[in-house]
Design an enzyme around this catalytic site. Structure first.
Site, PDB file in Angstrom:
ATOM      1  N   PRO A   9       3.646   0.891 -13.267  1.00 17.88           N
ATOM      2  CA  PRO A   9       5.239   1.225 -13.864  1.00 17.88           C
ATOM      3  C   PRO A   9       6.373   0.545 -12.780  1.00 17.88           C
ATOM      4  CG  PRO A   9       4.209   3.273 -12.996  1.00 17.88           C
ATOM      5  CD  PRO A   9       3.064   2.129 -12.917  1.00 17.88           C
ATOM      6  N   ASN A  10       7.180  -0.053 -13.493  1.00 20.77           N
ATOM      7  CA  ASN A  10       8.543  -0.399 -12.859  1.00 20.77           C
ATOM      8  C   ASN A  10       8.160  -1.704 -12.068  1.00 20.77           C
ATOM      9  OD1 ASN A  10      10.204   1.935 -13.530  1.00 20.77           O
ATOM     10  ND2 ASN A  10       8.985   3.112 -12.269  1.00 20.77           N
ATOM     11  N   ARG A  17      15.056  -4.038  -8.733  1.00 13.57           N
ATOM     12  CA  ARG A  17      14.356  -2.790  -8.385  1.00 13.57           C
ATOM     13  C   ARG A  17      14.731  -2.609  -6.881  1.00 13.57           C
ATOM     14  NH1 ARG A  17       8.505  -0.354  -8.235  1.00 13.57           N
ATOM     15  NH2 ARG A  17       9.135   1.535  -7.797  1.00 13.57           N
ATOM     16  N   TYR A  22      11.571  -3.732  -2.017  1.00 15.10           N
ATOM     17  CA  TYR A  22      10.731  -4.501  -2.705  1.00 15.10           C
ATOM     18  C   TYR A  22      10.812  -6.052  -2.691  1.00 15.10           C
ATOM     19  CZ  TYR A  22       9.270   0.178  -4.368  1.00 15.10           C
ATOM     20  OH  TYR A  22       8.805   1.462  -4.262  1.00 15.10           O
ATOM     21  N   ALA A  76       3.858   4.301  -8.895  1.00 14.41           N
ATOM     22  CA  ALA A  76       4.057   5.663  -8.362  1.00 14.41           C
ATOM     23  C   ALA A  76       2.502   6.327  -9.023  1.00 14.41           C
ATOM     24  CB  ALA A  76       4.996   6.355  -9.364  1.00 14.41           C
ATOM     25  N   HIS A  79       0.061   7.840  -6.498  1.00 13.44           N
ATOM     26  CA  HIS A  79       0.077   9.116  -5.956  1.00 13.44           C
ATOM     27  C   HIS A  79      -0.257  10.239  -6.729  1.00 13.44           C
ATOM     28  CE1 HIS A  79       2.166   6.244  -3.277  1.00 13.44           C
ATOM     29  NE2 HIS A  79       2.902   6.007  -4.069  1.00 13.44           N
ATOM     30  N   ASP A  86     -10.825   7.776 -10.924  1.00  9.77           N
ATOM     31  CA  ASP A  86     -12.132   8.024 -11.858  1.00  9.77           C
ATOM     32  C   ASP A  86     -12.448   6.730 -12.460  1.00  9.77           C
ATOM     33  OD1 ASP A  86     -12.474  10.453 -10.952  1.00  9.77           O
ATOM     34  OD2 ASP A  86     -11.827  11.373 -12.904  1.00  9.77           O
ATOM     35  N   GLU A  97      -6.454  -2.203  -3.455  1.00  7.02           N
ATOM     36  CA  GLU A  97      -5.026  -1.650  -3.790  1.00  7.02           C
ATOM     37  C   GLU A  97      -3.992  -2.289  -2.941  1.00  7.02           C
ATOM     38  OE1 GLU A  97      -5.056   2.291  -1.610  1.00  7.02           O
ATOM     39  OE2 GLU A  97      -3.319   3.019  -2.909  1.00  7.02           O
ATOM     40  N   HIS A  99       0.269  -2.571  -2.145  1.00  7.05           N
ATOM     41  CA  HIS A  99       1.639  -1.820  -2.062  1.00  7.05           C
ATOM     42  C   HIS A  99       2.613  -2.843  -1.629  1.00  7.05           C
ATOM     43  CE1 HIS A  99       0.311   1.862  -3.580  1.00  7.05           C
ATOM     44  NE2 HIS A  99      -0.767   1.782  -2.661  1.00  7.05           N
ATOM     45  N   ILE A 100       3.720  -3.236  -2.036  1.00  3.26           N
ATOM     46  CA  ILE A 100       4.541  -4.095  -1.431  1.00  3.26           C
ATOM     47  C   ILE A 100       5.288  -3.453  -0.155  1.00  3.26           C
ATOM     48  CG2 ILE A 100       6.758  -5.384  -2.106  1.00  3.26           C
ATOM     49  CD1 ILE A 100       5.858  -5.355  -5.087  1.00  3.26           C
ATOM     50  N   SER A 101       5.754  -2.382  -0.217  1.00 10.43           N
ATOM     51  CA  SER A 101       6.130  -1.573   0.739  1.00 10.43           C
ATOM     52  C   SER A 101       5.347  -0.787   1.539  1.00 10.43           C
ATOM     53  CB  SER A 101       7.205  -0.652   0.009  1.00 10.43           C
ATOM     54  OG  SER A 101       6.618   0.544  -0.459  1.00 10.43           O
TER      55      SER A 101
HETATM   56  C1  DQA Z   1       4.715   0.785  -4.577  1.00  9.05           C
HETATM   57  C2  DQA Z   1       4.955   2.203  -3.565  1.00  9.05           C
HETATM   58  C3  DQA Z   1       5.090   3.345  -4.793  1.00  9.05           C
HETATM   59  O1  DQA Z   1       5.361   4.564  -3.875  1.00  9.05           O
HETATM   60  C4  DQA Z   1       6.159   3.121  -5.614  1.00  9.05           C
HETATM   61  O2  DQA Z   1       6.047   4.371  -6.602  1.00  9.05           O
HETATM   62  C5  DQA Z   1       6.042   1.883  -6.524  1.00  9.05           C
HETATM   63  C6  DQA Z   1       5.836   0.489  -5.718  1.00  9.05           C
HETATM   64  C7  DQA Z   1       4.778  -0.378  -3.624  1.00  9.05           C
HETATM   65  O3  DQA Z   1       4.387  -1.683  -4.227  1.00  9.05           O
HETATM   66  O4  DQA Z   1       5.288  -0.450  -2.449  1.00  9.05           O
HETATM   67  O5  DQA Z   1       6.360   1.860  -7.661  1.00  9.05           O
HETATM   68  O6  DQA Z   1       3.396   0.755  -5.061  1.00  9.05           O
END
Ligand code: DQA
Length: 144
Positions: A9-10, A17, A22, A76, A79, A86, A97, A99-101
Protein backbone atom coordinates in the site's frame (compact mmCIF):
# COMPACT_ATOMS: atom_id res chain seq x y z
CA UNK A 1 15.73 -16.81 -13.31
CA UNK A 2 12.29 -15.38 -12.47
CA UNK A 3 11.71 -12.94 -9.63
CA UNK A 4 8.45 -11.41 -8.45
CA UNK A 5 8.74 -7.85 -7.11
CA UNK A 6 5.80 -6.90 -4.93
CA UNK A 7 4.95 -3.50 -3.50
CA UNK A 8 2.17 -2.93 -1.00
CA UNK A 9 0.00 0.00 0.00
CA UNK A 10 0.88 3.58 -0.89
CA UNK A 11 4.02 2.61 -2.78
CA UNK A 12 2.22 3.60 -6.00
CA UNK A 13 2.58 7.15 -4.62
CA UNK A 14 6.39 7.13 -4.52
CA UNK A 15 7.75 10.53 -5.49
CA UNK A 16 4.62 12.28 -4.18
CA UNK A 17 4.40 10.58 -0.81
CA UNK A 18 6.60 12.08 1.94
CA UNK A 19 9.58 12.68 -0.40
CA UNK A 20 11.76 13.62 2.58
CA UNK A 21 11.44 9.98 3.73
CA UNK A 22 10.92 8.00 0.52
CA UNK A 23 12.74 10.19 -2.03
CA UNK A 24 11.76 11.88 -5.29
CA UNK A 25 11.72 8.80 -7.54
CA UNK A 26 8.27 7.62 -8.70
CA UNK A 27 6.97 4.05 -8.78
CA UNK A 28 7.44 4.13 -12.57
CA UNK A 29 11.07 5.24 -12.06
CA UNK A 30 11.60 2.34 -9.65
CA UNK A 31 10.20 -0.25 -12.07
CA UNK A 32 12.21 1.16 -15.00
CA UNK A 33 15.42 0.95 -12.93
CA UNK A 34 14.67 -2.63 -11.87
CA UNK A 35 13.74 -3.75 -15.38
CA UNK A 36 16.96 -2.26 -16.73
CA UNK A 37 19.02 -4.13 -14.13
CA UNK A 38 17.09 -7.34 -14.86
CA UNK A 39 17.62 -7.02 -18.62
CA UNK A 40 21.38 -6.60 -18.09
CA UNK A 41 21.43 -9.70 -15.89
CA UNK A 42 19.09 -11.84 -17.99
CA UNK A 43 16.53 -12.04 -15.19
CA UNK A 44 12.78 -12.09 -15.77
CA UNK A 45 11.01 -9.69 -13.39
CA UNK A 46 7.30 -9.53 -12.69
CA UNK A 47 6.60 -6.27 -10.83
CA UNK A 48 3.24 -5.64 -9.18
CA UNK A 49 1.73 -3.15 -6.72
CA UNK A 50 -1.50 -3.28 -4.74
CA UNK A 51 -3.06 -1.48 -1.81
CA UNK A 52 -4.83 -4.68 -0.69
CA UNK A 53 -3.44 -7.21 1.79
CA UNK A 54 -5.32 -10.23 0.38
CA UNK A 55 -4.06 -9.48 -3.12
CA UNK A 56 -0.49 -9.67 -1.80
CA UNK A 57 -1.34 -13.06 -0.24
CA UNK A 58 -2.72 -14.25 -3.62
CA UNK A 59 0.41 -13.11 -5.46
CA UNK A 60 2.77 -14.75 -2.93
CA UNK A 61 0.83 -18.00 -3.39
CA UNK A 62 1.03 -17.59 -7.18
CA UNK A 63 4.85 -17.49 -6.92
CA UNK A 64 4.95 -21.02 -5.52
CA UNK A 65 6.73 -23.32 -7.96
CA UNK A 66 6.87 -20.61 -10.63
CA UNK A 67 9.34 -18.04 -9.31
CA UNK A 68 12.87 -18.37 -7.94
CA UNK A 69 12.38 -15.56 -5.45
CA UNK A 70 10.24 -12.69 -4.23
CA UNK A 71 11.35 -9.17 -3.36
CA UNK A 72 8.62 -7.51 -1.31
CA UNK A 73 8.04 -4.14 0.27
CA UNK A 74 4.78 -4.78 2.11
CA UNK A 75 4.46 -1.13 3.24
CA UNK A 76 2.48 -0.77 6.45
CA UNK A 77 1.32 -4.43 6.26
CA UNK A 78 4.88 -5.26 7.36
CA UNK A 79 3.93 -4.22 10.87
CA UNK A 80 0.45 -5.76 11.05
CA UNK A 81 0.07 -8.78 8.81
CA UNK A 82 0.37 -12.32 10.07
CA UNK A 83 -1.38 -13.38 6.84
CA UNK A 84 1.68 -12.23 4.85
CA UNK A 85 4.01 -14.02 7.27
CA UNK A 86 2.00 -17.23 6.87
CA UNK A 87 1.93 -16.90 3.07
CA UNK A 88 5.73 -16.60 2.84
CA UNK A 89 6.14 -19.55 5.20
CA UNK A 90 3.68 -21.61 3.17
CA UNK A 91 5.14 -21.17 -0.31
CA UNK A 92 8.80 -21.70 0.55
CA UNK A 93 9.95 -19.27 -2.15
CA UNK A 94 13.01 -17.33 -0.89
CA UNK A 95 11.72 -13.88 -0.05
CA UNK A 96 13.64 -10.67 0.63
CA UNK A 97 11.93 -7.88 2.56
CA UNK A 98 12.84 -4.35 1.43
CA UNK A 99 12.11 -1.02 3.09
CA UNK A 100 13.08 2.22 1.43
CA UNK A 101 13.38 4.03 4.75
CA UNK A 102 15.27 2.92 7.83
CA UNK A 103 12.28 1.64 9.75
CA UNK A 104 14.40 1.05 12.87
CA UNK A 105 15.10 4.77 13.13
CA UNK A 106 11.39 5.76 12.93
CA UNK A 107 8.32 5.26 15.15
CA UNK A 108 8.40 2.24 17.47
CA UNK A 109 5.42 0.63 15.67
CA UNK A 110 7.58 0.32 12.55
CA UNK A 111 10.18 -1.73 14.39
CA UNK A 112 8.11 -4.94 14.31
CA UNK A 113 8.05 -6.90 11.07
CA UNK A 114 5.92 -10.05 11.01
CA UNK A 115 6.75 -11.00 7.42
CA UNK A 116 10.44 -10.50 8.18
CA UNK A 117 10.30 -13.57 10.44
CA UNK A 118 9.92 -15.72 7.29
CA UNK A 119 12.19 -13.76 4.95
CA UNK A 120 15.71 -14.87 4.04
CA UNK A 121 16.99 -11.29 4.20
CA UNK A 122 15.88 -7.74 5.05
CA UNK A 123 17.17 -4.49 3.55
CA UNK A 124 16.24 -1.22 5.24
CA UNK A 125 17.11 2.39 4.57
CA UNK A 126 18.91 2.00 1.23
CA UNK A 127 16.30 3.91 -0.78
CA UNK A 128 15.18 2.50 -4.12
CA UNK A 129 18.59 0.85 -4.53
CA UNK A 130 17.49 -1.56 -1.79
CA UNK A 131 15.27 -3.36 -4.31
CA UNK A 132 18.29 -3.98 -6.59
CA UNK A 133 20.19 -5.30 -3.57
CA UNK A 134 17.25 -7.60 -2.86
CA UNK A 135 17.42 -9.03 -6.39
CA UNK A 136 21.21 -9.40 -6.06
CA UNK A 137 20.75 -11.31 -2.81
CA UNK A 138 18.39 -13.74 -4.57
CA UNK A 139 20.83 -14.13 -7.49
CA UNK A 140 23.40 -15.44 -5.01
CA UNK A 141 20.94 -17.43 -2.93
CA UNK A 142 21.82 -21.16 -2.77
CA UNK A 143 19.81 -23.05 -5.36
CA UNK A 144 19.36 -20.04 -7.66
C1 DQA B 1 8.08 1.26 4.18
C2 DQA B 1 8.09 1.52 5.69
C3 DQA B 1 6.73 1.25 6.29
O1 DQA B 1 6.77 1.49 7.70
C4 DQA B 1 5.70 2.15 5.67
O2 DQA B 1 4.43 1.88 6.19
C5 DQA B 1 5.70 2.09 4.19
C6 DQA B 1 6.98 2.04 3.49
C7 DQA B 1 9.42 1.63 3.53
O3 DQA B 1 9.60 1.28 2.37
O4 DQA B 1 10.27 2.29 4.15
O5 DQA B 1 4.67 2.15 3.55
O6 DQA B 1 7.87 -0.13 3.96
Amino acid sequence: MKIMVLNGPNLNLLGVREPGIYGAGSYADLIAMLQQYAAEQGIELDCRQTNHEGVLVDWIQEAMGKFDGIVINPGAYTHTSIALLDAVKAVRVPTVEVHISDVDARESFRQISYIGMACVHTIKGHGLQGYVEGIQFLQKYPGN
